[in-house]
Design a protein around this motif. Structure first.
Motif: not given
Length: 295
Positions: A18, A20, A23-24, A105, A166, A171-172, A176, A179-180
């Protein structure tokens, strides 16, 4: 009344495919100033490094089902994720974390969702605040059973963020970014709460409460039907008695036979095939939430 929130943990990669959350968290680890708030100390964590490296949900057992107290204390639990759960649990205690956010996600079309495991006033105030900023935000009340405690259960306060649809390992960008921004707004609320700057007012918050989990029709362990096309990607949309749920490989339609006005979520979630869940059914409830400052 909840005291000030001082230490916050952000987790991504509890499931290693997952991306998202993964990578956050990587972004936050490289740019800790993004999480800086005057009254908060925020700790970003990558939950499951080995699963992240392999881009799989888990390596031996689902990490997000390993946090029951008896599992944490069981010396015979020596699988990778079981040991990792013990380490995470201890790390949270050592750092005296009092608010936890776990970022996930889903392959289901659930948009931007917050999952609560309880409905205390503080959580409802936080969700109300966020829903005023993000009108598309959904709030889902989903309690895990005692034998499958989630990472979120390690602290009294906190929530899960779930975004989709997703695909696993993908990654979408739009979700993304949303969510951030949601995380920044959440931290802003905690900081304002600590400063006693939450304006006292009331707001009607819609909460979707899970009451049933439905499996795919099966012959033994073999799935014999799919989600009906009319239901696919219709998370949070009402279904009634007689509406189609599944269609068999021979074209037979299986309809909903329960109460009317229920709202399915996690429809056709890829990771839930192994958990025998085709969807979760919810009831929609409106709650009047009053923002209360610290006394």
């Amino acid at each position: 009344m909840i005291k000030k929130i001082e230490k916050v943990a952000l987790f991504g990669g509890t499931h290693g495919n997952e991306l998202t959350g993964i990578y956050l968290i990587k972004k936050f680890l490289k740019n800790p100033h993004l999480l800086k708030r005057e009254t908060l100390k925020v700790f970003p964590f990558l939950s499951n490094p080995k699963a992240i490296e392999l881009s799989v949900r888990y390596t031996e057992i689902d990490l997000n089902r390993c946090f029951a107290s008896e599992d944490i204390e069981n010396l015979d639990n020596i699988l990778y994720e079981q040991l990792l759960a013990k380490t995470i649990h201890q790390k949270l205690r050592d750092n005296q974390i009092n608010f936890l956010v776990d970022i996930h996600s889903t392959t289901s079309a659930m948009g931007l969702t917050i999952i609560l495991s309880d409905q205390n006033d503080f959580h409802l105030q936080l969700c109300s605040y966020l829903s005023l900023i993000y009108p598309e935000l959904k709030v889902l009340y989903y309690v895990s059973n005692e034998t499958n405690k989630l990472l979120r259960s390690n602290t009294e306060l906190g929530l899960t963020i779930e975004v989709g649809a997703i695909p696993q390992g993908v990654l979408e960008a739009e979700l993304f970014i949303k969510t951030e921004q949601l995380i920044y707004s959440l931290l802003d609320f905690l900081d304002k709460y600590n400063h006693n700057e939450i304006e006292k007012k009331s707001h009607n918050l819609v909460v979707y409460e899970v009451f049933e989990r439905i499996d795919y029709p099966r012959d033994g362990e073999e799935v014999i039907a799919m989600i009906h096309p009319n239901l696919q990607s219709k998370d949070y949309q009402a279904i009634n008695f007689g509406d189609p749920l599944f269609i068999t490989f021979n074209g037979e339609i299986i309809t909903y036979q329960g109460d009317s006005n229920v709202y399915p979520v996690f429809i056709n979630e890829a990771a839930y095939y192994e958990k025998s869940i085709a969807m979760c059914l919810t009831r929609k409830r409106e709650i009047t939430v009053t923002f209360n400052p610290i006394q």
